[in-house]
Write a protein that holds these residues in place. Structure first.
Motif, mmCIF file in Angstrom:
data_model
loop_
_atom_site.group_PDB
_atom_site.id
_atom_site.type_symbol
_atom_site.label_atom_id
_atom_site.label_comp_id
_atom_site.label_asym_id
_atom_site.label_seq_id
_atom_site.Cartn_x
_atom_site.Cartn_y
_atom_site.Cartn_z
ATOM 1 N N ARG A 113 0.853 -1.177 0.000
ATOM 2 C CA ARG A 113 0.000 0.000 0.000
ATOM 3 C C ARG A 113 0.894 1.233 0.000
ATOM 4 N N ALA A 114 0.338 2.351 -0.445
ATOM 5 C CA ALA A 114 1.098 3.596 -0.394
ATOM 6 C C ALA A 114 1.431 3.926 1.058
ATOM 7 N N HIS A 115 2.600 4.505 1.261
ATOM 8 C CA HIS A 115 3.037 4.948 2.588
ATOM 9 C C HIS A 115 3.043 3.787 3.595
ATOM 10 N N SER A 116 3.561 2.632 3.170
ATOM 11 C CA SER A 116 3.596 1.470 4.064
ATOM 12 C C SER A 116 4.965 0.790 4.054
ATOM 13 N N SER A 117 6.012 1.542 3.749
ATOM 14 C CA SER A 117 7.350 0.957 3.736
ATOM 15 C C SER A 117 7.832 0.714 5.162
ATOM 16 N N TYR A 118 8.776 -0.208 5.306
ATOM 17 C CA TYR A 118 9.353 -0.458 6.621
ATOM 18 C C TYR A 118 10.727 -1.102 6.481
ATOM 19 N N ASP A 119 11.478 -1.069 7.591
ATOM 20 C CA ASP A 119 12.789 -1.698 7.692
ATOM 21 C C ASP A 119 12.868 -2.428 9.025
ATOM 22 N N ILE A 120 13.537 -3.586 9.022
ATOM 23 C CA ILE A 120 13.777 -4.357 10.241
ATOM 24 C C ILE A 120 15.235 -4.783 10.264
ATOM 25 N N LEU A 121 15.863 -4.673 11.425
ATOM 26 C CA LEU A 121 17.209 -5.182 11.642
ATOM 27 C C LEU A 121 17.188 -6.020 12.915
ATOM 28 N N GLN A 122 17.693 -7.253 12.834
ATOM 29 C CA GLN A 122 17.634 -8.180 13.958
ATOM 30 C C GLN A 122 18.984 -8.837 14.197
ATOM 31 N N GLY A 123 19.256 -9.133 15.457
ATOM 32 C CA GLY A 123 20.422 -9.916 15.824
ATOM 33 C C GLY A 123 20.022 -11.031 16.771
ATOM 34 N N HIS A 124 20.696 -12.166 16.649
ATOM 35 C CA HIS A 124 20.387 -13.338 17.483
ATOM 36 C C HIS A 124 21.689 -14.023 17.882
ATOM 37 N N THR A 125 21.784 -14.373 19.160
ATOM 38 C CA THR A 125 22.931 -15.129 19.651
ATOM 39 C C THR A 125 22.459 -16.163 20.663
ATOM 40 N N ARG A 126 23.027 -17.343 20.575
ATOM 41 C CA ARG A 126 22.833 -18.361 21.597
ATOM 42 C C ARG A 126 24.140 -19.134 21.764
ATOM 43 N N VAL A 127 24.599 -19.257 23.007
ATOM 44 C CA VAL A 127 25.854 -19.937 23.305
ATOM 45 C C VAL A 127 25.627 -20.896 24.468
ATOM 46 N N VAL A 128 26.155 -22.122 24.343
ATOM 47 C CA VAL A 128 26.035 -23.154 25.368
ATOM 48 C C VAL A 128 27.424 -23.596 25.806
ATOM 49 N N HIS A 129 27.639 -23.648 27.116
ATOM 50 C CA HIS A 129 28.917 -24.132 27.645
ATOM 51 C C HIS A 129 28.652 -25.190 28.704
ATOM 52 N N GLN A 130 29.296 -26.329 28.560
ATOM 53 C CA GLN A 130 29.148 -27.421 29.512
ATOM 54 C C GLN A 130 30.365 -27.440 30.430
ATOM 55 N N PHE A 131 30.131 -27.072 31.693
ATOM 56 C CA PHE A 131 31.214 -27.072 32.675
ATOM 57 C C PHE A 131 31.627 -28.494 33.044
ATOM 58 N N SER A 132 30.633 -29.385 33.130
ATOM 59 C CA SER A 132 30.867 -30.774 33.508
ATOM 60 C C SER A 132 29.701 -31.585 32.973
ATOM 61 N N PRO A 133 29.741 -32.901 33.088
ATOM 62 C CA PRO A 133 28.604 -33.704 32.634
ATOM 63 C C PRO A 133 27.291 -33.369 33.338
ATOM 64 N N THR A 134 27.355 -32.683 34.474
ATOM 65 C CA THR A 134 26.138 -32.383 35.233
ATOM 66 C C THR A 134 25.775 -30.906 35.254
ATOM 67 N N THR A 135 26.627 -30.034 34.749
ATOM 68 C CA THR A 135 26.383 -28.593 34.868
ATOM 69 C C THR A 135 26.579 -27.912 33.520
ATOM 70 N N THR A 136 25.542 -27.213 33.092
ATOM 71 C CA THR A 136 25.579 -26.522 31.809
ATOM 72 C C THR A 136 24.967 -25.143 31.958
ATOM 73 N N ILE A 137 25.567 -24.170 31.289
ATOM 74 C CA ILE A 137 25.025 -22.819 31.273
ATOM 75 C C ILE A 137 24.742 -22.425 29.830
#
Length: 688
Positions: free
Chosen positions: A219-243
């Protein structure tokens, strides 16, 4: 300046997070005629966004990553509509102007009747003057989504405020190999580009993504812009502890074309622009840190802490239509600034025949909200100035599941929430003349929400189940009046589930009795509380593997949503007079009699191509502020084909609204947001 700040934040993504372990896999053996307990089942607890189990006594829809990536959608709401069959009414005023998603006939404005979580972080915004529980799905990074579960009804004790009609639980990809690049051109000057890459070793791994979208608008006058960022990180300290940590960032700016009247819509005069100064922008970020510790062979502790930030401005003109703040034919400016933080922590014990989860949660929100009358983006006088509004909600929850016999499983849940809200209103003397400070208003309230369900395993892969649960959400307007009570409901459901070879599916009967219901106009923002309503209906879901190359599926909800005791004040836009309309027995505003999704997926095992055909249907629709009016049903067809170009590249072409249907996305008081005409979407993907 806003884009510079976001760019610096995106550049700092890798240094801002650490992360989380996925839910434990169900390694226990099962038989068709028994309910065998796995050694340790953590997945019913969604502190770290675990998937929904099919053996729970409730209705849910699971959407895969493949379905999401093969769907030609113009935004996140349309994506969920085409893949999960959720009723959606797109506002069409820009990607920051959250649309209406409805489950089981709830007329939620800006999806406020649905609790939405991403990797254990709630999206609903508390003490929001535009809509309490404002639920903006535009923060979703589509390429990073691993799965979506739509849980029907308030059946889980883990979710509290806003989980009235259901829950949308979104999980992002935890680990991937290599880097995927894409360029997606489409109709109406749309172009999307991005990258999503994985990294890691035996103890640390993660995913980083960046996505940008520009569209000129159909439609007229309906332009838009989107900018996105995503991060996911997993670290396993031991077999029983994960962050596990994650960051989601989202920025948008848009122009608004405004709404149409019925004659303009009928003539397809879509390029009407209400006011060329209508526009908006939004910035939002959320950060998460999750910890999981296995304390023994039958005990696990999981905790998720999060923080959120948001800022947005909206200027929108509404044609002459009665309303409290909007709708006089003038322009409205709304400004919102907010901070939030929260924590969810739970212990799960695996018992010989079941499990018990005990948990606690706290959510804190701080917002400053302004609502101004404006003329061509120039402020004239204030409607509401709240600086600040603060809300804290503390919760305790317990959920247990027990195999009473080899065939019978019982689940029991209880949630207690205590909410305290305070606001500091100001009275404006006019532009440039200052304000008069008003006394702080503060109030507290508490609520219990019990849950109970039974599931009986029958022969031939059939499960018979039933549940009773209580749900609640805070009403709109609490930012100005903290004493407003919750909307509450009692939900009743019974159904059958089938999992047998090539066929799976379910059928459910449901009924919800709602107290202190709210009628709210999503265009004028006029609302009234204190009524009652009833939702009831039937849901059918089925998936059939016809051949190795062909899979058919469908998800349909047929519903009857009616006011049982309610009135609505109608205001004459000419003389300002008012009258009271009796809504008793009439259909709930802003809901459809049925909503359905049907898909056919064609993927020959040895072929280099796949094809996905989708049909979305919405039954006769009851627009807001038009008692007794029912609009015609409509059906959309979409098609997507994917061709693999060697081992690393693929080409995708999709057509949305194949037959170029003219349909109403949203109607309120005779004002219409039209649906998008036929559009072609493309995607070129390359995996490094």
């Amino acid at each position: 300046m806003r884009w510079l700040i976001l760019g610096l934040a995106l550049a700092a993504l890798p240094a801002t997070v650490v992360a989380q372990l996925p839910a434990a896999r169900d390694t226990g053996r099962t038989r068709n005629d028994t309910l065998t307990r796995p050694p340790l089942r953590l997945v019913p607890v969604t502190v770290t966004a675990a998937p929904t189990l099919p053996q729970q006594p409730a209705t849910s829809v699971h959407v895969t990553q493949a379905a999401i990536q093969q769907t030609p959608a113009f935004d996140s709401y349309d994506l969920i509509r085409q893949t999960a069959g959720v009723e959606v009414h797109d506002q069409g005023q820009g990607p920051g102007f959250a649309s209406d998603a409805s489950v089981r006939g709830y007329s939620s404005d800006h999806s406020t009747d649905i609790a939405t979580w991403v990797d254990g972080v709630p999206l609903n915004e508390s003490v929001n003057g535009h809509a309490e529980g404002y639920d903006d799905w535009n923060i979703l990074f589509p390429e990073a989504i691993q799965s979506v579960d739509v849980i029907k009804g308030p059946t889980s004790a883990v979710y509290g405020n806003f989980a009235l009609s259901g829950i949308v639980n979104i999980r992002t990809i935890e680990q991937m190999q290599g880097t995927e690049l894409w360029l997606d051109p489409a109709s109406y000057g749309r172009a999307e580009g991005g990258l999503l890459g994985g990294f890691g070793n035996d103890t640390t791994h993660g995913v980083l993504g960046l996505r940008a979208v520009h569209e000129d608008g159909w439609r007229a006058h309906s332009s838009y812009d989107i900018l996105q960022g995503h991060t996911r990180v997993v670290h396993q300290f031991s077999p029983t502890t994960t962050i596990d940590g994650g960051v989601e960032l989202y920025a948008t700016q848009w122009h608004s074309p405004g709404f149409l009247d019925d004659s303009q819509f009928t003539a397809r005069d879509y390029n009407v622009v209400t006011n060329s100064t209508d526009h908006g922008w939004k910035l939002r970020g959320q950060e998460r840190l999750s910890l999981r510790v296995i304390l023994g062979p039958s005990l696990a502790w999981r905790t998720t802490a999060y923080a959120t930030q948001g800022s947005w401005k909206l200027l929108l003109t509404i044609p002459a239509e009665p309303g409290t703040f909007e709708g006089g034919g003038g322009q409205t400016e709304e400004d919102d600034r907010r901070l939030g933080a929260g924590l969810t922590s739970a212990l799960t014990w695996a018992l010989p025949r079941g499990e018990i989860t005990l948990g606690t949660a706290y959510d804190w929100a701080h917002s400053s909200y302004q609502n101004w009358n404006t003329t061509n983006a120039v402020r004239t006088d204030a409607n509401a100035l709240i600086a600040p509004a603060v809300q804290g909600e503390a919760s305790l929850f317990a959920q247990a599941s027990e195999d009473i016999t080899r065939h019978l499983r019982a689940t029991l849940g209880l949630r207690f929430d205590h909410q305290t809200t305070s606001d500091t209103p100001d009275s404006s003397l006019g532009p440039g003349m200052g304000t008069i400070a008003q006394p702080v208003v503060k109030a507290s309230k508490s609520i219990f929400a019990p849950k109970f369900g039974l599931l009986y395993r029958l022969p031939l892969g059939l499960d018979l189940y039933g549940n009773i649960s209580r749900g609640f959400r805070q009403t709109d307007g609490v930012i100005e009046d903290p004493t407003l009570p919750y909307i509450t409901m009692w939900a009743y459901e019974t159904g059958l589930k089938l999992t047998s070879g090539v066929v799976s599916g379910s059928v459910a009967l449901f009924r919800d009795d709602v107290s202190n219901d709210q009628t709210l106009n999503p265009v004028t923002l006029e609302d009234e509380n204190g009524g009652a309503s009833r939702r009831q209906g039937v849901e059918v879901e089925v998936a059939v593997r016809v051949t190795p190359a062909l899979r058919l599926s469908g998800d349909w909800t047929f519903q009857d949503a009616r006011y049982t005791t309610d009135t609505y004040t109608e205001v004459d836009s000419v003389d300002g007079g008012s009258s009271v309309a009796d809504l008793n027995g009439l259909r709930v505003f802003n809901t459809a009699r049925y909503v359905g999704l049907a898909t056919a997926e064609i993927a020959p095992p040895a072929a280099r191509w796949t094809l996905r055909l989708t049909m979305n249907a919405m039954g006769p629709y009851s627009p807001f502020d038009e008692p007794g009016v029912v609009l015609p049903s409509w059906t959309l067809f979409s098609v997507t084909g994917v061709l693999r170009l060697g081992a690393a590249a693929s080409l995708q072409v999709g057509v949305r609204n194949v037959f170029d249907l003219a349909y109403r996305e949203l109607e309120a008081g005779g004002l219409i947001t039209p649906g998008e005409p036929r559009a072609v979407y493309g995607a070129l993907r390359y995996h490094l």
